[in-house]
Scaffold this motif. Structure first.
Motif, short mmCIF file in Angstrom:
data_model
loop_
_atom_site.label_atom_id
_atom_site.label_comp_id
_atom_site.label_asym_id
_atom_site.label_seq_id
_atom_site.Cartn_x
_atom_site.Cartn_y
_atom_site.Cartn_z
N UNK A 276 0.82 -1.20 0.00
CA UNK A 276 0.00 0.00 0.00
C UNK A 276 0.86 1.25 0.00
N UNK A 277 0.60 2.14 0.95
CA UNK A 277 1.32 3.40 1.01
C UNK A 277 2.79 3.18 1.31
N UNK A 278 3.62 4.06 0.76
CA UNK A 278 5.05 3.98 1.04
C UNK A 278 5.32 4.44 2.47
N UNK A 279 6.51 4.10 2.97
CA UNK A 279 6.86 4.47 4.34
C UNK A 279 6.84 5.98 4.56
N UNK A 280 7.41 6.80 3.67
CA UNK A 280 7.33 8.26 3.88
C UNK A 280 5.91 8.78 3.95
N UNK A 281 5.03 8.24 3.10
CA UNK A 281 3.64 8.69 3.12
C UNK A 281 2.97 8.31 4.44
N UNK A 282 3.25 7.10 4.92
CA UNK A 282 2.68 6.69 6.20
C UNK A 282 3.18 7.58 7.33
N UNK A 283 4.47 7.95 7.30
CA UNK A 283 5.01 8.87 8.30
C UNK A 283 4.27 10.21 8.26
N UNK A 284 4.02 10.71 7.07
CA UNK A 284 3.35 11.99 6.93
C UNK A 284 1.91 11.92 7.45
N UNK A 285 1.22 10.83 7.16
CA UNK A 285 -0.16 10.68 7.63
C UNK A 285 -0.20 10.60 9.16
N UNK A 286 0.70 9.80 9.73
CA UNK A 286 0.73 9.68 11.19
C UNK A 286 1.14 11.01 11.83
N UNK A 287 2.06 11.72 11.19
CA UNK A 287 2.44 13.02 11.72
C UNK A 287 1.28 13.99 11.72
N UNK A 288 0.46 13.96 10.66
CA UNK A 288 -0.71 14.83 10.59
C UNK A 288 -1.71 14.50 11.70
N UNK A 289 -1.88 13.22 11.98
CA UNK A 289 -2.77 12.81 13.07
C UNK A 289 -2.22 13.31 14.40
N UNK A 290 -0.92 13.17 14.61
CA UNK A 290 -0.30 13.63 15.84
C UNK A 290 -0.46 15.14 16.01
N UNK A 291 -0.34 15.88 14.92
CA UNK A 291 -0.49 17.34 14.98
C UNK A 291 -1.92 17.70 15.40
N UNK A 292 -2.90 17.06 14.78
CA UNK A 292 -4.30 17.37 15.08
C UNK A 292 -4.64 17.03 16.53
N UNK A 293 -4.27 15.82 16.94
CA UNK A 293 -4.58 15.40 18.31
C UNK A 293 -3.79 16.24 19.32
N UNK A 294 -2.51 16.45 19.03
CA UNK A 294 -1.68 17.21 19.96
C UNK A 294 -2.15 18.64 20.12
N UNK A 295 -2.54 19.29 19.01
CA UNK A 295 -3.01 20.66 19.12
C UNK A 295 -4.33 20.74 19.88
N UNK A 296 -5.19 19.75 19.70
CA UNK A 296 -6.46 19.75 20.44
C UNK A 296 -6.21 19.78 21.94
N UNK A 297 -5.22 18.99 22.38
CA UNK A 297 -4.90 18.95 23.81
C UNK A 297 -4.13 20.21 24.23
N UNK A 298 -3.07 20.53 23.48
CA UNK A 298 -2.22 21.66 23.86
C UNK A 298 -2.97 22.99 23.79
N UNK A 299 -3.81 23.15 22.75
CA UNK A 299 -4.59 24.38 22.65
C UNK A 299 -5.53 24.55 23.83
N UNK A 300 -6.14 23.46 24.25
CA UNK A 300 -7.03 23.51 25.42
C UNK A 300 -6.26 23.88 26.67
#
Length: 207
Positions: free
Chosen positions: A142-166
């Motif tokens: 399926x997805x290449x390793x770099x693409x998977x890293x980018x997707x997981x990083x995007x998830x981490x950014x969204x989740x992390x900002x939700x917590x940190x912003x609060x």
């Protein structure tokens, strides 16, 4: 990456984001010293730093830095010096505050944002975290390793900002309530200085 793996990764990111760490303490310090807007902007800066780490790791630069201990030590020392500077600035603000001027010392939100980004980038443990944590969720095909890293990083950014912003909003709101007493601002700046100083010590001594 299938849906179940993505959900598992998002849940893990939420748990990791809730646990207080260097980034969260930085956000709290800014929220306490300069209000809700500064706390949220600091959270945005941290998320930007995470995004940069994600791209660098996807490009393979994270593994290169991890293989060069001298580079990581240099990054750590630069980050410690930067945090000491913030601690000294907070102490100066505490000395300059008076009962007639209980408002937070002026600092542009742009500067707060840049400081947050640099603080995150100066933490070599973030690089090591990427290299140790992300590969556990990689899948073959399926997805290449770099693409998977980018997707997981995007998830981490969204989740992390939700917590940190609060957290930034909460710290700023609490500080706003405490500032109704004239002498509180001085102590809030001292608390911020203590947090920045403790982060600098931890960055230098923690291996």
């Amino acid at each position: 990456m299938d849906l179940s793996l993505v959900l598992a990764f998002a849940a893990a990111c939420l748990i990791i984001s809730i646990v207080p760490g260097q980034d969260m303490m930085f956000i709290v310090a800014n929220g306490i010293a300069r209000g809700r807007a500064a706390g949220v902007v600091a959270a945005v800066g941290m998320s930007t730093g995470i995004a940069v780490h994600t791209v660098l790791t996807a490009l393979g630069l994270g593994a290169l830095l991890a293989a060069a201990p001298v580079a990581l030590d240099t990054i750590r020392l630069v980050g410690a010096v930067f945090l000491i500077y913030l601690a000294v600035a907070a102490l100066r603000a505490a000395r300059e505050s008076t009962s007639a001027a209980p408002t937070p010392p002026a600092r542009s939100l742009r500067r707060t944002y840049v400081m947050a980004v640099l603080t995150n980038l100066a933490n070599p443990k973030v690089i090591l975290f990427y290299l140790a944590f992300f590969p556990q969720f990689l899948t073959e095909g399926g997805w290449s390793t770099p693409v998977q890293f980018l997707v997981m990083g995007a998830i981490l950014v969204v989740v992390g900002f939700s917590v940190d912003g609060s957290v930034g909003l909460a710290a700023g709101a609490l500080a706003a309530l405490l500032r109704r007493r004239p002498t509180i601002q001085r102590w809030l700046n001292r608390v911020s200085a203590a947090i920045f100083g403790a982060l600098a010590i931890r960055l230098v001594t923690d291996r």
